[in-house]
Structures are given as structure tokens and as C-alpha cells.
Design an enzyme around this catalytic site. Structure first.
Site, mmCIF file in Angstrom:
data_model
loop_
_atom_site.group_PDB
_atom_site.id
_atom_site.type_symbol
_atom_site.label_atom_id
_atom_site.label_comp_id
_atom_site.label_asym_id
_atom_site.label_seq_id
_atom_site.Cartn_x
_atom_site.Cartn_y
_atom_site.Cartn_z
ATOM 1 N N SER A 68 0.807 -1.220 0.000
ATOM 2 C CA SER A 68 0.000 0.000 0.000
ATOM 3 C C SER A 68 0.847 1.280 0.000
ATOM 4 O O SER A 68 1.620 1.505 -0.923
ATOM 5 C CB SER A 68 -0.937 -0.075 1.204
ATOM 6 N N ASP A 284 -1.455 1.408 -3.799
ATOM 7 C CA ASP A 284 -2.303 0.354 -4.357
ATOM 8 C C ASP A 284 -3.700 0.881 -4.706
ATOM 9 O O ASP A 284 -4.624 0.109 -4.962
ATOM 10 C CB ASP A 284 -2.393 -0.868 -3.434
ATOM 11 N N PRO A 498 -2.292 2.231 19.892
ATOM 12 C CA PRO A 498 -1.128 1.580 19.287
ATOM 13 C C PRO A 498 -1.368 1.430 17.788
ATOM 14 O O PRO A 498 -2.486 1.082 17.381
ATOM 15 C CB PRO A 498 -1.094 0.213 19.969
HETATM 16 C C1 16G Z 1 -4.155 0.141 7.302
HETATM 17 C C2 16G Z 1 -5.647 0.119 7.097
HETATM 18 C C3 16G Z 1 -6.208 1.515 7.142
HETATM 19 C C4 16G Z 1 -5.811 2.177 8.447
HETATM 20 C C5 16G Z 1 -4.336 2.107 8.675
HETATM 21 C C6 16G Z 1 -4.015 2.548 10.079
HETATM 22 C C7 16G Z 1 -6.928 -1.390 5.701
HETATM 23 C C8 16G Z 1 -7.123 -1.938 4.336
HETATM 24 N N1 16G Z 1 -5.989 -0.467 5.813
HETATM 25 O O1 16G Z 1 -3.526 0.804 6.263
HETATM 26 O O2 16G Z 1 -7.582 1.422 7.049
HETATM 27 O O3 16G Z 1 -6.208 3.520 8.458
HETATM 28 O O4 16G Z 1 -3.894 0.770 8.530
HETATM 29 O O5 16G Z 1 -2.670 2.367 10.350
HETATM 30 O O6 16G Z 1 -7.596 -1.779 6.651
HETATM 31 P P1 16G Z 1 -2.130 2.441 11.804
HETATM 32 O O7 16G Z 1 -2.816 1.389 12.629
HETATM 33 O O8 16G Z 1 -0.674 2.250 11.679
HETATM 34 O O9 16G Z 1 -2.469 3.810 12.319
HETATM 35 MG MG MG Z 2 -3.675 1.325 0.252
#
Ligand code: 16G
Ligand code: MG
EC number: 5.4.2.3
Length: 548
Positions: A68, A284, A498
């Protein structure tokens, strides 16, 4: 068909030995990490997808290879369930355990999964695999395919595609093509035909101009946007930058995450008129955000909250003008700007729910409405329509032109998951119909200043949250201290959680002024360092006072 699980072990040992001893976890969006350590994980996910397909009586399971918005050296894998949803929560642990067992334990472990889940190992199965355009993706795709082959499953490779395209293919196949055909051409055809019907030859309207800059993040979104342009009858005048054919690396200084987090335009921006609409997608192409610069050259962001409010308001108007009795709701996360939530509740009068971060949470909640709009502030989102809502709208379309428009809008939306290009075409449709430029769009409400920090701690899992991540229940006492700090700021709000994708704790703060916001984020960040085992350097006090 007779399947010998020895083959799995033999494949693993000879071709995909497990090199890393570090535990890897199926996180918010699957496994992610440095590409060189992922071959064994990918092979095993091919095995798992085949088992899952057999568990689901032969339904197609998707596997998307991508990291991504992460930097180029990273890669990752997400599994797609039969209805286009993220892998069911109950199988995430199975995925984590399978990825982490040693090569020697693999055969026995696979046999245990089969037994525990009563899988008929000789039944038919089908796995679809696609990948982004990272240079290591083809090698990892082969590993997934070999995992399927080791269990004598059927595999179909789609090559380089966006994540939302993979979700589309899986749903298309599992609905027996009611949703479309599982081919790239059918995907373009469905979206472009809906978009052009909605435009109905009207390229410009009121203050709406047809021109757009599209930042493809040097990722797969750029390639696919070029394919869209080839097939569209000039219905949109798009210039694609960061196409991924020059020296630029995926997501480096460009793409939705960069633009949103850094709050500045991507590299390679051409000189454009002030107020020109610009769009950034991630590597992506499942996230999209808009931005522009005003007449003084100031950068302005229109993020996922803005898209959500625009879309929800538009759909609400259509539903009301058709006098349909449908429940429309909007789903956000704690990251949604407080001003956007106020605007939705007070002005649009659309009910709002807040859920934990991660598409799976938003998507599930949205399914509770007849029409569920969901968006993360980072630009990931879509709209889902229940079967009964679709039936009601189809019926109304026999007599009401606005309901016909709604039907075309449904075709334009990739309901299976957030789709940057489909979302963009929807935004363009709405702005065109309203005759709006970006000034009109951004003036619907004023964002509260906000700030995010990453705090390094010894173990981020010491932080436990509740109430859609808005309240921190562990370590004890942290939330009380946060409350005390927040109370000192006008319109202050802050939370800590987290990360599900990085080894950090995230802090979010908003308040009525930029200075207050920076100070609030700093104070909350210090609390995390103090009470949750901070290990990083001390935070710099934005007001340059002595440390708290
Ligand atoms: C991932 C998630 C996205 C979320 C991000 C948070 C999917 C497909 N993608 O990229 O929705 O906003 O994680 O990241 O679920 P973090 O937990 O590191 O803040
Ligand atoms: Mg993405």
C-alpha cells in the site's frame, strides 16, 4: 484428487524456507514487512487461501500482494473473503500462526487447520492473485501461486492490478457475474459507463471545470488511471503525474499518505492555476484525497472526511427527493475531524457512528445501514447499499428520474472496498452536478487544526483502548491525565492508540487554534512517554518552554 501434505513441506523447504525468526502478525491490513523476508509468508498464504476457499465451499478467495502506502522496500499481503471483505477476524489468528511455525512443523500445522475447521481437503477451490508494481511483487506472487499449487488448488493470476480491482474480481466471480465479470476490461467498462451516463455529455457546469491533476504515487493507480483515460471519451481532462515510469519510487514524496500527513503537494507537480483540483492516491489505489493551492499559494487539503460529507450529503438529497424510506448513515473513526462530525450531525442530519481504525471495522458497521457511507480521514472509503435498498431504488427508478441517477451512482461505486479511482469519479460527478469548484466544496465547514505524533515505546501493546479507540484503559491513569490536559484547550480533543502497522503509539490532537493543537499533541505525547514506557528522544516543546 489425492493431496499429500508432504508436498507442502517439500515446497517450503526447497523453495520458500522461513528465513526470519521474528514473529510476524496479521495486522490491520494483512502482513507487511521488508520484501526479502516475505517469501515464506507468501507461500503459506497461498496455502491458507486454498484452505479458506475449500472451507467456503469452493468460493473464490483473493490474495493481493502490496504494501500500500509503505516505502518501496516493503511488501505485504492481504486476503480477500468471498463477499469482498477483508479476511474474517476469526482466521487472522490462523494466518498468524501459520506464518510463524517453523518449516519442520508446517505439515503437521496445516493438517491441524484442516482438522480443526473440518475442511474437505479434496474439494474444489479457487484463489485469485494480483499484485502492485513493486519490483519484488512478481517473485512474491509466484510464491503465493506455489502455495496454492502445493495443495492442488486452482489459481488465477491477474498480474498488476489495484487492490480494489482484486476485490471487484472476487465479488464478480462469487456473485456469478451479477456484479460484473472478473476481468480488468469489465471493471473499466462498468465504472466508465456509469460515469459517462451520469455526465450525460455535460463536461462543465457552473463553477465546475473538467480539468484535474492525478498523482499516481508511482504506483499501480497511475497505470490504471492511464487505462481509464484511454477508454473514456474525453469525459475528464486528467493529467497523470508520478506515473512510475521514471526514477521516482512508489510513495516517495508523493501519494495520498504523503500529501495528507505532510500537508503539502507531491513532487513533480506542474504549475497549475490556483484552485485546480488535484488528486493523490496511494500505492495500491485504495485511498484518495484531494488538494489545491489558493491564490496566495497556500496548500489546502480535502481529505476523506470531506469526501465523506460530500458523498453523504449528495446521497441524502437524492434519497429525499425520491421520497425513499431508506436509512442512510455515515461511519467514521476517531481520526475524523471534529468539525466534519459536527457538520454531518447538525447540518446534514445524517446519523454518524464511530468505529476503530481499519477498513474491516468501517465496512462492517456500514453494512448495518440501508445506505452506509464510510470513510477514514486518510481517504479510504466507499458506500455500501443493502439488497433491499437496491430493490427499493430499482422500483422507484421506473417512475422517478432521481432514482435512475441513484442507480447509476450505485454502478459507479466499487462497493467491495475503498477504490481511489471510483471514489474520484464519484466526487467529480457530484461536483459537476452541483456546479461546484473546490472553494465551494471546502467552505461547507472549517476543519479544526489537528496534529498527529508517533511515539516510540518499549511495547506498544501496553496501550489498550475502548470506545472506538477514543478512551485509553491501559496503562491505568493515562486517560485521566489526558482528560486533564485536554480540558485546558478550547474544542480540545485527543486520543492515543497503538498503531496496527508500525511499531509506534499514535497520538491525535485537535483544538481551536494551530498553536493550541501543537501544544496539546506535545503534552499528550509526553504523557505517553511517561506512562507507557517511552524509549525515543524527548519531544520538543512547541512553545519552546522548559520541558514539562
Ligand atoms: C491500514 C488500514 C487503514 C488504516 C491504517 C491505520 C486497511 C485496508 N488499511 O492501512 O484502514 O487507516 O492501517 O494504520 O484496513 P495504523 O494502525 O498504523 O495507524
Ligand atoms: Mg492502500
Amino acid at each position: 484428487m489425492s493431496i499429500n501434505l508432504r508436498t507442502v513441506y517439500a515446497f517450503a523447504r526447497e523453495m520458500y524456507p522461513k528465513l526470519s525468526k521474528e514473529t510476524i502478525q496479521y495486522g490491520t491490513a494483512g502482513f507487511r514487512g521488508k520484501a526479502e523476508f516475505l517469501d515464506s509468508v507468501m507461500f503459506r498464504m497461498g496455502v491458507l487461501a486454498t484452505l479458506r476457499s475449500r472451507f467456503k465451499e469452493g468460493a473464490v478467495i483473493g490474495v493481493m500482494i502490496t504494501a500500500s502506502h509503505n516505502p518501496e522496500p516493503d511488501n505485504g499481503v492481504k486476503l480477500i473473503d468471498p463477499k469482498g471483505e477483508m479476511l474474517d477476524h476469526s482466521w487472522e489468528k490462523i494466518a498468524t500462526d501459520l506464518a510463524n511455525v517453523s518449516d519442520q512443523e508446517l505439515e503437521q500445522h496445516v493438517s491441524k487447520i484442516i482438522k480443526d475447521n473440518e475442511i474437505d481437503i479434496n474439494s474444489s477451490s479457487c484463489v485469485y492473485v494480483g499484485m502492485d508494481n513493486r519490483y519484488h511483487s512478481p517473485r512474491l506472487l509466484k510464491a503465493v501461486a506455489d502455495g496454492v499449487i502445493a495443495l492442488k488448488g486452482n489459481v488465477r493470476e491477474f498480474g498488476i492490478v489495484t487492490t480494489p480491482m482484486m476485490h471487484f474480481f472476487v465479488v464478480a466471480s462469487n456473485t456469478k457475474e451479477v456484479y460484473g465479470k472478473p476481468t480488468e476490461e469489465s471493471y473499466y467498462e462498468k465504472l466508465i459507463s456509469a460515469f459517462e451516463k451520469l455526465r450525460n455529455g455535460q463536461l462543465e457546469n457552473g463553477k465546475y471545470r473538467n480539468r484535474l491533476i492525478f498523482d499516481g504515487a508511482n504506483g499501480v493507480g497511475a497505470r490504471k488511471m492511464l487505462q481509464f483515460i484511454k477508454r473514456m471519451n474525453n469525459s475528464l481532462d486528467v493529467t497523470v503525474i508520478n506515473q512510475g515510469i521514471g526514477p521516482g519510487k512508489i510513495n516517495e514524496e508523493c501519494g495520498a499518505d504523503h500529501v495528507k500527513v505532510q500537508q503539502r503537494p507531491p513532487v513533480c507537480m506542474p504549475i497549475v492555476e490556483p484552485f485546480t483540483r488535484c488528486v493523490s492516491v496511494d500505492g495500491d489505489a485504495d485511498r484518495v484525497i484531494y488538494f489545491f493551492t489558493d491564490e496566495t499559494g497556500q496548500f489546502k487539503l480535502l481529505d476523506g472526511d470531506r469526501i465523506a460529507t460530500l458523498v453523504a450529503g449528495y446521497l441524502m438529497d437524492l434519497v429525499q427527493s425520491c421520497e425513499l424510506d431508506l436509512r442512510l448513515g455515515l461511519v467514521q473513526t476517531a481520526y475524523a475531524n471534529g468539525a466534519s462530525t459536527d457538520y454531518i450531525v447538525n447540518d446534514l442530519k445524517v446519523p454518524v457512528s464511530c468505529v476503530p481504525t481499519g477498513v474491516k471495522h468501517l465496512h462492517h458497521k456500514a453494512l448495518e445501514y440501508d445506505i452506509g457511507v464510510y470513510f477514514e480521514a486518510n481517504g479510504h472509503g466507499t458506500v455500501v447499499f443493502s439488497d433491499s435498498a437496491k430493490a427499493t431504488i430499482s422500483e422507484a427508478a421506473k417512475t422517478k428520474p432521481q432514482a435512475q441517477t441513484l442507480l447509476q451512482v450505485i454502478d459507479l461505486i466499487n462497493e467491495t472496498v475503498g477504490d481511489a479511482i471510483s471514489d474520484m469519479l464519484l466526487v467529480e460527478t457530484i461536483l459537476n452536478q452541483k456546479g461546484w469548484d473546490v472553494k465551494d466544496w471546502i467552505s461547507s465547514y472549517t476543519d479544526l487544526p489537528n496534529q498527529q505524533l508517533k511515539i516510540q515505546v518499549q511495547d506498544r501493546n501496553v496501550i489498550k483502548t475502548t470506545d472506538a479507540e477514543r478512551v485509553c484503559v491501559k496503562p491505568e491513569g493515562l486517560q485521566d491525565e489526558i482528560n486533564q490536559v485536554v480540558a485546558n484547550y478550547k474544542r480540545g480533543r485527543a486520543f492515543v492508540r497503538p498503531s496496527g502497522t508500525e511499531d509506534v503509539v499514535r497520538v491525535y490532537a485537535e483544538a481551536s487554534t494551530k498553536e493550541d493543537t501543537l501544544q496539546l499533541a506535545y503534552e499528550v505525547g509526553r504523557l505517553v512517554q511517561k506512562l507507557a514506557g517511552g524509549v525515543g528522544p524527548e519531544l520538543v516543546n512547541p512553545s519552546n518552554n522548559a520541558h514539562l
